[in-house]
Scaffold this motif. Sequence first.
Motif, PDB file in Angstrom:
ATOM      1  N   MET A  84       0.846  -1.204   0.000  1.00 26.93           N
ATOM      2  CA  MET A  84       0.000   0.000   0.000  1.00 26.93           C
ATOM      3  C   MET A  84       0.876   1.247   0.000  1.00 26.93           C
ATOM      4  O   MET A  84       1.873   1.309   0.691  1.00 26.93           O
ATOM      5  N   ASN A  85       0.481   2.194  -0.792  1.00 28.03           N
ATOM      6  CA  ASN A  85       1.269   3.396  -0.973  1.00 28.03           C
ATOM      7  C   ASN A  85       0.419   4.638  -0.709  1.00 28.03           C
ATOM      8  O   ASN A  85      -0.709   4.710  -1.201  1.00 28.03           O
ATOM      9  N   VAL A  86       0.935   5.591   0.048  1.00 23.92           N
ATOM     10  CA  VAL A  86       0.172   6.810   0.368  1.00 23.92           C
ATOM     11  C   VAL A  86       1.009   8.021  -0.016  1.00 23.92           C
ATOM     12  O   VAL A  86       2.097   8.228   0.529  1.00 23.92           O
ATOM     13  N   GLU A  98      -8.976   3.857   9.160  1.00 23.80           N
ATOM     14  CA  GLU A  98      -7.572   3.467   9.021  1.00 23.80           C
ATOM     15  C   GLU A  98      -6.941   4.156   7.800  1.00 23.80           C
ATOM     16  O   GLU A  98      -5.789   4.603   7.861  1.00 23.80           O
ATOM     17  N   LEU A  99      -7.693   4.278   6.729  1.00 25.41           N
ATOM     18  CA  LEU A  99      -7.173   4.999   5.552  1.00 25.41           C
ATOM     19  C   LEU A  99      -6.979   6.483   5.869  1.00 25.41           C
ATOM     20  O   LEU A  99      -5.990   7.102   5.467  1.00 25.41           O
ATOM     21  N   ALA A 150      -3.850   6.849   7.886  1.00 21.60           N
ATOM     22  CA  ALA A 150      -2.676   6.714   7.021  1.00 21.60           C
ATOM     23  C   ALA A 150      -2.461   8.001   6.222  1.00 21.60           C
ATOM     24  O   ALA A 150      -1.344   8.525   6.135  1.00 21.60           O
ATOM     25  N   PHE A 163      -4.271  -0.520  -2.264  1.00 24.56           N
ATOM     26  CA  PHE A 163      -5.023  -1.073  -1.142  1.00 24.56           C
ATOM     27  C   PHE A 163      -6.205  -1.828  -1.734  1.00 24.56           C
ATOM     28  O   PHE A 163      -7.027  -1.237  -2.447  1.00 24.56           O
ATOM     29  N   MET A 165       4.753   7.439   1.324  1.00 21.97           N
ATOM     30  CA  MET A 165       4.822   6.440   2.391  1.00 21.97           C
ATOM     31  C   MET A 165       4.342   5.099   1.859  1.00 21.97           C
ATOM     32  O   MET A 165       3.358   5.035   1.127  1.00 21.97           O
ATOM     33  N   ASN A 166       5.033   4.041   2.241  1.00 21.91           N
ATOM     34  CA  ASN A 166       4.753   2.729   1.720  1.00 21.91           C
ATOM     35  C   ASN A 166       4.569   1.743   2.871  1.00 21.91           C
ATOM     36  O   ASN A 166       5.362   1.747   3.795  1.00 21.91           O
ATOM     37  N   VAL A 167       3.542   0.915   2.804  1.00 24.35           N
ATOM     38  CA  VAL A 167       3.276  -0.049   3.879  1.00 24.35           C
ATOM     39  C   VAL A 167       3.169  -1.436   3.262  1.00 24.35           C
ATOM     40  O   VAL A 167       2.278  -1.675   2.443  1.00 24.35           O
ATOM     41  N   GLU A 184      -1.530   6.308  14.164  1.00 27.06           N
ATOM     42  CA  GLU A 184      -1.780   6.413  12.722  1.00 27.06           C
ATOM     43  C   GLU A 184      -0.967   5.369  11.951  1.00 27.06           C
ATOM     44  O   GLU A 184      -1.457   4.766  10.989  1.00 27.06           O
ATOM     45  N   ALA A 200      -2.667   2.041  12.484  1.00 29.21           N
ATOM     46  CA  ALA A 200      -3.878   1.950  11.659  1.00 29.21           C
ATOM     47  C   ALA A 200      -3.503   1.616  10.219  1.00 29.21           C
ATOM     48  O   ALA A 200      -4.124   0.757   9.573  1.00 29.21           O
ATOM     49  N   ALA A 201      -2.469   2.292   9.712  1.00 27.91           N
ATOM     50  CA  ALA A 201      -2.011   2.025   8.342  1.00 27.91           C
ATOM     51  C   ALA A 201      -1.549   0.573   8.220  1.00 27.91           C
ATOM     52  O   ALA A 201      -1.901  -0.135   7.271  1.00 27.91           O
ATOM     53  N   LEU A 229      -4.307  -2.093   7.961  1.00 26.06           N
ATOM     54  CA  LEU A 229      -4.949  -2.238   6.650  1.00 26.06           C
ATOM     55  C   LEU A 229      -4.306  -3.360   5.844  1.00 26.06           C
ATOM     56  O   LEU A 229      -4.994  -4.049   5.087  1.00 26.06           O
ATOM     57  N   VAL A 230      -3.012  -3.528   5.979  1.00 26.08           N
ATOM     58  CA  VAL A 230      -2.369  -4.580   5.196  1.00 26.08           C
ATOM     59  C   VAL A 230      -2.308  -5.907   5.950  1.00 26.08           C
ATOM     60  O   VAL A 230      -2.158  -6.964   5.341  1.00 26.08           O
TER      61      VAL A 230
END
Lengths: 251, 251
Positions: free
Chosen positions: A1-3, A195-196, A199, A219, B1-3, B195, B198-199, B202-203
């Motif tokens: 997942m990337n933000v 949660e999003l 993030a 995501f 940012m990457n998760v 935060e 939470a992020a 999600l994964v």
Amino acid sequence: MNVTPVPDLPEIREGDDLAALIDERADLDSADVVCVASTVVSKAEGRAHDLDAFPAGPRATEIADRLAEITGEEKDPRFAQAVLEESTDLLIEAPFLLTETRFGHVGVNAGIDRSNVPGSDILLLPKRPDESARRLHDALSVPVIVTDTCGRPFRHGQRGVAIGKAGLPASHDWRGEHDRDGRELGVTVESIVDELAAAANLVLGEGSGGEPVAVVREFELDGFAGSDELFRDVETDFVRQALREWSYARD
Amino acid sequence: MNVTPVPDLPEIREGDDLAALIDERADLDSADVVCVASTVVSKAEGRAHDLDAFPAGPRATEIADRLAEITGEEKDPRFAQAVLEESTDLLIEAPFLLTETRFGHVGVNAGIDRSNVPGSDILLLPKRPDESARRLHDALSVPVIVTDTCGRPFRHGQRGVAIGKAGLPASHDWRGEHDRDGRELGVTVESIVDELAAAANLVLGEGSGGEPVAVVREFELDGFAGSDELFRDVETDFVRQALREWSYARD
Ligand SMILES: Nc1nc2c(ncn2[C@@H]2O[C@H](COP(=O)(O)OP(=O)(O)O)[C@@H](O)[C@H]2O)c(=O)[nH]1
Ligand SMILES: Nc1nc2c(ncn2[C@@H]2O[C@H](COP(=O)(O)OP(=O)(O)O)[C@@H](O)[C@H]2O)c(=O)[nH]1
Ligand SMILES: [Mn+2]
Ligand SMILES: [Mn+2]
Ligand SMILES: [Mn+2]
Ligand SMILES: [Mn+2]
């Protein structure tokens, strides 16, 4: 997942076409989720006001006087008036105001901000954040979350939450799914929009960064049951019931 | 940012070297943050138990009987006993148990899980999650957050939160910083560990995904003041004060 924050957004003004401003700067894919800070949604929707627009009635004056007495700080009764006008329920009235907004969100001062509001005294939350999200969703063709930063009981500090959304469920509903041993799951409803939003808030920040919009990539939204409620009803919320009976008393 | 989840972690057992298992599978950079679901920290630390280990005292029996009567479901008094032994304060005792754990976290059933616990009845939270995080941090040389999934008032569903951390502050303290117009900020303390948790959640998900660890890349931790408190004291938490005076009454 990337933000990732959307770069180079200008100062947002009433009437701005926020969707177009985002679309020009983000190369959106249909699997992306767009998170937009409520502050810019509010600005675009003309929710910045001067306090003069909220002449204080007797209830607001009473509340502000009490807060001033308790905190030893000046409290503008017009601010209390704005909070009351935005709210349908007053959960805590001292030593700060915690209310339920007209759209069901519980927040301090009904989420009214005094930061990042150039040329006006205050910025109200969007009137109907689900509808704001819906308009952005219709224009951008991707799921949209409208976020705000707010505090919570039990834990220090504030964090990003969703106050409106369109094009995705509020929660991933795990009911009926199983754990690694085939047992039914204990956690049943995961609030993915919160949660999003959390993030997204990490990359947006609270200050002068000038980044009010984040795009979440990769995501996976497909393949699970969703449920749609974001805000609890008072009937199932024992904390709200407890607050109804409580009132602040200085030692 | 990457998760990103860490792939291919095995079922974790008591005594496993969790840091080594993570290190082998994640190509960690010193700027990464590692988020570890408390469930695997607990398993490694031997916090899985059978209910027989918690013979119910009179208080647990009384609580379980009342919960059974209210909910119409069977309630094992040994489970109530385990919750009591993990807790220092009972915030809500019906229609469910909300307690403060010995390390300061407020959660339903003291965060005790019955999912993803093969071969045992229950899984307690780590005894001291900050120390668990510290050990992982020492071994991995990156900031570490121990997460759990839990609910909250006002909003539906559960979300990931931090219950312990090492190598990073709990919050980004924006006090003294300014908004886009040079005004002092309204939001002052952003709980970045929550935060980030939470992020990560999600994964990781809640089910049989088998991904208990996430790596957060490209989240900028430098250049801001931090504050370290994660859990509020009851003295500054009006919701907890209200809950002290409240008790559940069926209509
Ligand atoms: N480009 C741009 N950024 C803004 C504007 N207003 C706020 N921001 C940025 O948006 C982010 C979130 O601001 P914040 O005041 O915390 O919004 P809130 O959480 O919705 O109340 C910060 O990076 C601000 O600098 C604006 O009009 N234009
Ligand atoms: N590989 C592996 N994954 C696990 C193990 N235990 C739980 N998980 C996974 O970790 C994630 C989080 O599990 P959850 O029960 O929600 O943990 P909690 O939020 O800390 O209570 C899910 O993807 C589970 O499938 C384990 O022992 N090994
Ligand atoms: Mn705000
Ligand atoms: Mn904010
Ligand atoms: Mn758990
Ligand atoms: Mn979980």
